[in-house]
Design an enzyme around this catalytic site. Structure first.
Site, PDB file in Angstrom:
ATOM      1  N   ASP A   1       5.882   0.596  11.844  1.00 47.74           N
ATOM      2  CA  ASP A   1       4.639  -0.080  11.453  1.00 47.74           C
ATOM      3  C   ASP A   1       4.602  -1.544  11.886  1.00 47.74           C
ATOM      4  O   ASP A   1       3.579  -2.213  11.713  1.00 47.74           O
ATOM      5  CB  ASP A   1       4.429  -0.001   9.933  1.00 47.74           C
ATOM      6  CG  ASP A   1       3.850   1.338   9.506  1.00 47.74           C
ATOM      7  OD1 ASP A   1       3.532   2.161  10.385  1.00 47.74           O
ATOM      8  OD2 ASP A   1       3.709   1.566   8.288  1.00 47.74           O
TER       9      ASP A   1
ATOM     10  N   ARG B   1       2.036  14.330  12.540  1.00 46.47           N
ATOM     11  CA  ARG B   1       2.828  14.035  11.353  1.00 46.47           C
ATOM     12  C   ARG B   1       2.743  15.249  10.436  1.00 46.47           C
ATOM     13  O   ARG B   1       2.096  15.212   9.394  1.00 46.47           O
ATOM     14  CB  ARG B   1       2.304  12.768  10.664  1.00 46.47           C
ATOM     15  CG  ARG B   1       2.403  11.547  11.552  1.00 46.47           C
ATOM     16  CD  ARG B   1       2.217  10.265  10.788  1.00 46.47           C
ATOM     17  NE  ARG B   1       0.825  10.001  10.502  1.00 46.47           N
ATOM     18  CZ  ARG B   1       0.395   8.900   9.899  1.00 46.47           C
ATOM     19  NH1 ARG B   1       1.251   7.974   9.518  1.00 46.47           N
ATOM     20  NH2 ARG B   1      -0.884   8.703   9.681  1.00 46.47           N
ATOM     21  N   PRO B   2       3.367  16.360  10.851  1.00 49.56           N
ATOM     22  CA  PRO B   2       3.215  17.599  10.096  1.00 49.56           C
ATOM     23  C   PRO B   2       3.865  17.512   8.728  1.00 49.56           C
ATOM     24  O   PRO B   2       4.790  16.725   8.511  1.00 49.56           O
ATOM     25  CB  PRO B   2       3.928  18.625  10.984  1.00 49.56           C
ATOM     26  CG  PRO B   2       4.916  17.832  11.757  1.00 49.56           C
ATOM     27  CD  PRO B   2       4.273  16.504  12.003  1.00 49.56           C
ATOM     28  N   ILE B   3       3.377  18.352   7.818  1.00 51.57           N
ATOM     29  CA  ILE B   3       3.934  18.369   6.466  1.00 51.57           C
ATOM     30  C   ILE B   3       4.808  19.603   6.266  1.00 51.57           C
ATOM     31  O   ILE B   3       5.048  20.021   5.140  1.00 51.57           O
ATOM     32  CB  ILE B   3       2.829  18.286   5.394  1.00 51.57           C
ATOM     33  CG1 ILE B   3       1.921  19.522   5.447  1.00 51.57           C
ATOM     34  CG2 ILE B   3       2.024  17.009   5.557  1.00 51.57           C
ATOM     35  CD1 ILE B   3       1.026  19.631   4.218  1.00 51.57           C
TER      36      ILE B   3
ATOM     37  N   LEU C   1       7.940  19.915   6.416  1.00 55.42           N
ATOM     38  CA  LEU C   1       9.132  19.646   5.608  1.00 55.42           C
ATOM     39  C   LEU C   1       8.799  19.629   4.124  1.00 55.42           C
ATOM     40  O   LEU C   1       9.617  20.044   3.293  1.00 55.42           O
ATOM     41  CB  LEU C   1       9.774  18.330   6.033  1.00 55.42           C
ATOM     42  CG  LEU C   1      10.256  18.273   7.488  1.00 55.42           C
ATOM     43  CD1 LEU C   1      10.845  16.906   7.812  1.00 55.42           C
ATOM     44  CD2 LEU C   1      11.274  19.372   7.773  1.00 55.42           C
TER      45      LEU C   1
ATOM     46  N   ILE D   1       9.576   7.000  16.501  1.00 57.98           N
ATOM     47  CA  ILE D   1       9.067   7.703  15.320  1.00 57.98           C
ATOM     48  C   ILE D   1       7.837   8.538  15.650  1.00 57.98           C
ATOM     49  O   ILE D   1       7.763   9.720  15.319  1.00 57.98           O
ATOM     50  CB  ILE D   1       8.739   6.698  14.192  1.00 57.98           C
ATOM     51  CG1 ILE D   1       9.943   5.763  13.936  1.00 57.98           C
ATOM     52  CG2 ILE D   1       8.353   7.446  12.916  1.00 57.98           C
ATOM     53  CD1 ILE D   1      11.199   6.446  13.490  1.00 57.98           C
TER      54      ILE D   1
ATOM     55  N   CYS E   1      -4.329   7.861  10.470  1.00 67.58           N
ATOM     56  CA  CYS E   1      -4.350   7.256  11.806  1.00 67.58           C
ATOM     57  C   CYS E   1      -4.008   8.282  12.893  1.00 67.58           C
ATOM     58  O   CYS E   1      -3.194   9.178  12.681  1.00 67.58           O
ATOM     59  CB  CYS E   1      -3.343   6.109  11.883  1.00 67.58           C
ATOM     60  SG  CYS E   1      -3.797   4.674  10.910  1.00 67.58           S
TER      61      CYS E   1
ATOM     62  N   ARG F   1      -7.849  -0.480   5.626  1.00 65.89           N
ATOM     63  CA  ARG F   1      -7.061   0.539   4.926  1.00 65.89           C
ATOM     64  C   ARG F   1      -5.743  -0.030   4.412  1.00 65.89           C
ATOM     65  O   ARG F   1      -5.194   0.489   3.427  1.00 65.89           O
ATOM     66  CB  ARG F   1      -6.762   1.725   5.849  1.00 65.89           C
ATOM     67  CG  ARG F   1      -7.955   2.611   6.170  1.00 65.89           C
ATOM     68  CD  ARG F   1      -7.541   3.814   6.991  1.00 65.89           C
ATOM     69  NE  ARG F   1      -6.357   4.423   6.430  1.00 65.89           N
ATOM     70  CZ  ARG F   1      -5.247   4.712   7.115  1.00 65.89           C
ATOM     71  NH1 ARG F   1      -5.174   4.424   8.405  1.00 65.89           N
ATOM     72  NH2 ARG F   1      -4.213   5.251   6.523  1.00 65.89           N
TER      73      ARG F   1
ATOM     74  N   LYS G   1       0.830  -1.209   0.000  1.00 61.21           N
ATOM     75  CA  LYS G   1       0.000   0.000   0.000  1.00 61.21           C
ATOM     76  C   LYS G   1       0.864   1.258   0.000  1.00 61.21           C
ATOM     77  O   LYS G   1       0.608   2.207  -0.757  1.00 61.21           O
ATOM     78  CB  LYS G   1      -0.909   0.001   1.224  1.00 61.21           C
ATOM     79  CG  LYS G   1      -1.653   1.310   1.467  1.00 61.21           C
ATOM     80  CD  LYS G   1      -2.386   1.321   2.781  1.00 61.21           C
ATOM     81  CE  LYS G   1      -1.490   1.637   3.963  1.00 61.21           C
ATOM     82  NZ  LYS G   1      -1.392   3.074   4.283  1.00 61.21           N
ATOM     83  N   ASN G   2       1.890   1.272   0.840  1.00 65.06           N
ATOM     84  CA  ASN G   2       2.705   2.472   0.984  1.00 65.06           C
ATOM     85  C   ASN G   2       3.623   2.721  -0.210  1.00 65.06           C
ATOM     86  O   ASN G   2       4.248   3.782  -0.292  1.00 65.06           O
ATOM     87  CB  ASN G   2       3.525   2.404   2.268  1.00 65.06           C
ATOM     88  CG  ASN G   2       2.672   2.572   3.503  1.00 65.06           C
ATOM     89  OD1 ASN G   2       1.560   3.076   3.436  1.00 65.06           O
ATOM     90  ND2 ASN G   2       3.177   2.120   4.646  1.00 65.06           N
TER      91      ASN G   2
END
Length: 420
Positions: free
Chosen positions: A308, A124-126, A128, A330, A119, A400, A22-23
């Site tokens: 994960d 998990r900011p964007i 960057l 993480i 999730c 998912r 999936k990833n």
């Protein structure tokens, strides 16, 4: 709302085939926005996030063609885009929607993308992603939960990621393929999913060097063309089934996997007393003949132990002798599954970013709630070895990222069913 009913205590035996990752598939689908020609994908996992991404691309007026739904193969073509927007209503359950930001602004000069959901495992900011695109000349505005990016043409730049970010690396990598000049990414993510995306981009005509290392160089080209690509196997699904074999003291042959992507989990399972035996190309046998032993683990970016896989390993640790200290580096909020497994009889202490597990402890069935995708998998694993009946609510999380997990487990001898 669907739930799982599990009758535990059965040893798993047989063969299970791992689906596509999936990833890897999600950024690869987003990469189809970079060309007007057809991109054909095989080994696409049949999971909910893939359907969400397909709907998002269709909303943008891309042509998404699949023989069946959910798809195992698809063709995507974006000759023209009438909506360079990823609306919240479509993407609120899926963080990967942010991966359309780089391709859209690179090819069409404008993108409006909802800040991502997914999730609830921590921030998990964007930031960057945004900082990198700004260095490449994009004008960024954040308003009412959306990121807007504009650029006549992105320019090559030297970009150092202060923190390793998989989606950030992927987003900027895609954007840089159409930028003017050379882009150099340092402290980049090295995950196999990043490499798989780069492999597709190279097939499409991108000029990329250093994939699989922390420094990636991209020389922008005026346009990309279509390509055909097979998505890599899902290393997280493979690791989950390796643990399923170990925790039930079973004998499972895991096929269509890439052992080269599983080094950290294989090493840790062997440390716990699990036998992992290669049996030909893309095939691993897992079994336990002696005692399971506790072992400490710390999550790290690839090639370290994947975050994960942390929840699934915690479930295994409840059945291993001795103390296991699990350190999560993480995400700051990724032990929500521990409280549910505690209710099943486990001995777990959570101290900040550490979970201390004392085992082995017998687990008993209970009604428990899944809080996120990988937590769902850990609860299923716990249910497989629990006495009596376990009910797991909110299994839409597991849909998912896992393709027909209950069917695959049933084929191995588990008693698990989906009920309304």
């Amino acid at each position: 709302m669907d739930r799982f009913k599990i009758e535990g205590g059965r040893r798993l035996e047989g063969t299970v085939q791992i689906s596509g990752a999936k990833n890897a598939a999600l950024p690869i689908m987003a990469a189809a926005l970079l060309t007007s020609e057809k991109v054909h994908l095989d080994n696409v996992p049949r999971v909910r996030d893939i359907i969400t991404m397909a709907k998002l691309l269709a909303h943008m007026k891309a042509h998404v063609v699949a023989q069946d739904l959910p798809p195992s193969a698809m063709t995507i073509q974006t000759e023209e885009i009438s909506h360079t927007e990823a609306p919240y209503e479509l993407v609120k359950t899926m963080r990967a929607s942010v991966l359309t930001l780089g391709p859209l602004v690179a090819r069409f000069g404008y993108a409006r993308v909802s800040l991502p959901g997914g999730c609830a495992i921590g921030a998990r900011p964007i930031d960057l992603h945004i900082q990198a695109l700004e260095k490449m000349g994009a004008k960024i505005n954040i308003d009412h939960g959306y990121v807007e990016a504009r650029a006549e043409r992105l320019l090559g730049a030297e970009i150092h990621f202060d923190k390793i970010t998989v989606t950030g690396t992927e987003n900027v990598l895609m954007a840089a393929t159409l930028a003017e000049g050379e882009t150099i990414l340092t402290n980049s993510a090295r995950e196999p999913e990043v490499t798989d995306l780069a492999d597709l981009l190279i097939k499409m005509g991108a000029k990329i060097e250093g994939v699989g290392t922390s420094t990636i160089r991209i020389r922008g080209v005026p346009k990309l063309h279509g390509a055909t690509h097979k998505v890599i196997p899902d290393r997280i699904e493979a690791g989950t089934f390796l643990i399923a074999g170990a925790i039930t003291r079973g004998d499972i042959l895991v096929t269509n996997c890439d052992p080269g992507h599983l080094g950290a989990i294989i090493d840790k399972l062997r440390e716990c007393g699990v036998e992992i035996i290669p049996e030909g190309s893309g095939r691993l046998r897992v079994r336990v003949s002696g005692k399971l032993r506790g072992a400490d683990v710390t999550t790290e970016e690839y090639p370290g132990f994947a975050t994960d896989m942390q929840a699934q390993y915690l479930a295994l640790a409840t059945q291993a002798e001795g103390k296991s200290v699990i350190t999560e580096t993480i995400f700051e909020n990724r032990f929500m599954h521990a409280s549910e497994i505690l209710r099943m009889g486990a001995n777990i202490e959570v101290e900040g970013r550490k979970a201390i597990v004392h085992g082995p402890t017998p687990l008993s069935g209970a009604t428990i709630i899944a809080s996120d995708l990988r937590a769902s998998a850990s609860l299923v694993l716990a249910g497989l070895v629990a006495s009596n009946t376990t009910y797991i609510d909110r299994v839409y999380h597991i849909d998912r990222g896992y393709e027909r997990i209950e069917s695959k487990l049933c084929a191995l001898g588990a008693r698990i069913e989906r009920i309304g």
